[in-house]
Scaffold this motif. Sequence first.
Motif, PDB file in Angstrom:
ATOM      1  N   GLU A  43       0.852  -1.182   0.000  1.00  0.00           N
ATOM      2  CA  GLU A  43       0.000   0.000   0.000  1.00  0.00           C
ATOM      3  C   GLU A  43       0.890   1.235   0.000  1.00  0.00           C
ATOM      4  N   ALA A  44       0.409   2.286  -0.627  1.00  0.00           N
ATOM      5  CA  ALA A  44       1.145   3.546  -0.647  1.00  0.00           C
ATOM      6  C   ALA A  44       0.322   4.601   0.075  1.00  0.00           C
ATOM      7  N   PHE A  45       0.989   5.394   0.878  1.00  0.00           N
ATOM      8  CA  PHE A  45       0.349   6.487   1.591  1.00  0.00           C
ATOM      9  C   PHE A  45       1.093   7.764   1.235  1.00  0.00           C
ATOM     10  N   SER A  46       0.359   8.820   0.998  1.00  0.00           N
ATOM     11  CA  SER A  46       1.014  10.099   0.740  1.00  0.00           C
ATOM     12  C   SER A  46       0.397  11.160   1.634  1.00  0.00           C
ATOM     13  N   PHE A  47       1.244  12.070   2.075  1.00  0.00           N
ATOM     14  CA  PHE A  47       0.832  13.152   2.947  1.00  0.00           C
ATOM     15  C   PHE A  47       1.155  14.475   2.258  1.00  0.00           C
ATOM     16  N   ASP A  48       0.225  15.384   2.281  1.00  0.00           N
ATOM     17  CA  ASP A  48       0.453  16.716   1.749  1.00  0.00           C
ATOM     18  C   ASP A  48       0.889  17.593   2.917  1.00  0.00           C
ATOM     19  N   LEU A  49       2.144  18.024   2.899  1.00  0.00           N
ATOM     20  CA  LEU A  49       2.686  18.822   3.994  1.00  0.00           C
ATOM     21  C   LEU A  49       2.970  20.243   3.535  1.00  0.00           C
ATOM     22  N   SER A  50       2.642  21.174   4.374  1.00  0.00           N
ATOM     23  CA  SER A  50       2.997  22.573   4.130  1.00  0.00           C
ATOM     24  C   SER A  50       4.178  22.900   5.024  1.00  0.00           C
ATOM     25  N   VAL A  51       5.349  23.038   4.417  1.00  0.00           N
ATOM     26  CA  VAL A  51       6.569  23.288   5.183  1.00  0.00           C
ATOM     27  C   VAL A  51       7.130  24.641   4.768  1.00  0.00           C
ATOM     28  N   ASN A  52       7.152  25.568   5.719  1.00  0.00           N
ATOM     29  CA  ASN A  52       7.698  26.897   5.454  1.00  0.00           C
ATOM     30  C   ASN A  52       9.187  26.974   5.767  1.00  0.00           C
ATOM     31  N   ASP A  53       9.612  26.225   6.739  1.00  0.00           N
ATOM     32  CA  ASP A  53      10.990  26.255   7.205  1.00  0.00           C
ATOM     33  C   ASP A  53      11.586  24.855   7.046  1.00  0.00           C
ATOM     34  N   PRO A  54      12.720  24.707   6.342  1.00  0.00           N
ATOM     35  CA  PRO A  54      13.338  23.386   6.188  1.00  0.00           C
ATOM     36  C   PRO A  54      13.615  22.687   7.517  1.00  0.00           C
ATOM     37  N   MET A  55      13.788  23.432   8.581  1.00  0.00           N
ATOM     38  CA  MET A  55      14.020  22.823   9.897  1.00  0.00           C
ATOM     39  C   MET A  55      12.779  22.072  10.388  1.00  0.00           C
ATOM     40  N   ASP A  56      11.609  22.414   9.845  1.00  0.00           N
ATOM     41  CA  ASP A  56      10.388  21.690  10.218  1.00  0.00           C
ATOM     42  C   ASP A  56      10.494  20.218   9.840  1.00  0.00           C
ATOM     43  N   LEU A  57      11.166  19.928   8.715  1.00  0.00           N
ATOM     44  CA  LEU A  57      11.358  18.530   8.312  1.00  0.00           C
ATOM     45  C   LEU A  57      12.249  17.787   9.292  1.00  0.00           C
ATOM     46  N   ARG A  58      13.223  18.469   9.868  1.00  0.00           N
ATOM     47  CA  ARG A  58      14.126  17.821  10.824  1.00  0.00           C
ATOM     48  C   ARG A  58      13.421  17.528  12.143  1.00  0.00           C
ATOM     49  N   ARG A  59      12.434  18.343  12.473  1.00  0.00           N
ATOM     50  CA  ARG A  59      11.691  18.141  13.719  1.00  0.00           C
ATOM     51  C   ARG A  59      10.549  17.140  13.554  1.00  0.00           C
ATOM     52  N   ALA A  60       9.990  17.080  12.357  1.00  0.00           N
ATOM     53  CA  ALA A  60       8.827  16.217  12.119  1.00  0.00           C
ATOM     54  C   ALA A  60       9.254  14.769  11.944  1.00  0.00           C
ATOM     55  N   LYS A  61       8.423  13.869  12.434  1.00  0.00           N
ATOM     56  CA  LYS A  61       8.720  12.438  12.335  1.00  0.00           C
ATOM     57  C   LYS A  61       7.521  11.682  11.783  1.00  0.00           C
ATOM     58  N   LEU A  62       7.839  10.582  11.152  1.00  0.00           N
ATOM     59  CA  LEU A  62       6.848   9.632  10.679  1.00  0.00           C
ATOM     60  C   LEU A  62       6.868   8.492  11.679  1.00  0.00           C
ATOM     61  N   LEU A  63       5.716   8.118  12.195  1.00  0.00           N
ATOM     62  CA  LEU A  63       5.616   7.039  13.174  1.00  0.00           C
ATOM     63  C   LEU A  63       4.862   5.879  12.550  1.00  0.00           C
ATOM     64  N   LEU A  64       5.480   4.709  12.584  1.00  0.00           N
ATOM     65  CA  LEU A  64       4.857   3.477  12.100  1.00  0.00           C
ATOM     66  C   LEU A  64       4.581   2.585  13.303  1.00  0.00           C
TER      67      LEU A  64
END
Length: 99
Positions: A43-64
Motif C-alpha cells: 500500500e502507498a500512503f502520501s501526505f500533503d505537507l505545508s513546510v515553510n521552514d526546512p528545519m520543520d522537516l528535521r523536527r517532524a517524524k513519521l511514526l509506524l
Amino acid sequence: ARGLPSRPSKGICSPCVSVQIDGGKKYFTSCVSRSGEHAAWYEAFSFDLSVNDPMDLRRAKLLLKCLDEGFVSNQLIGSFDIELAFIYSQSNHEIFRRW
C-alpha cells in the motif's frame, strides 16, 4: 514484517500498520494482513505537507506502528519512527522495499 507473535487467545496474528505524521494529526491505517507472522503490505500512503521552514522537516517524524487487530481493541506489536528529512533526502522522496 517478519516473525510476528501470535496471541494465545486468538492463535495467529492479524496485523495492520498505522502510519502517523505530525503528532498523529494526519494518519492512515493499512488493511489487515491475514498472512499471520510474515505479513507484507503493498500500500502507498502520501501526505500533503505545508513546510515553510526546512528545519520543520528535521523536527517532524513519521511514526509506524504494527498492531494486532482485536475484536475490542488493537494490541501494539511494535513501533518505529523516522525523521521526515531522511525520507525527503531519498530518491523520489520515498522509502521503498527497505527492511
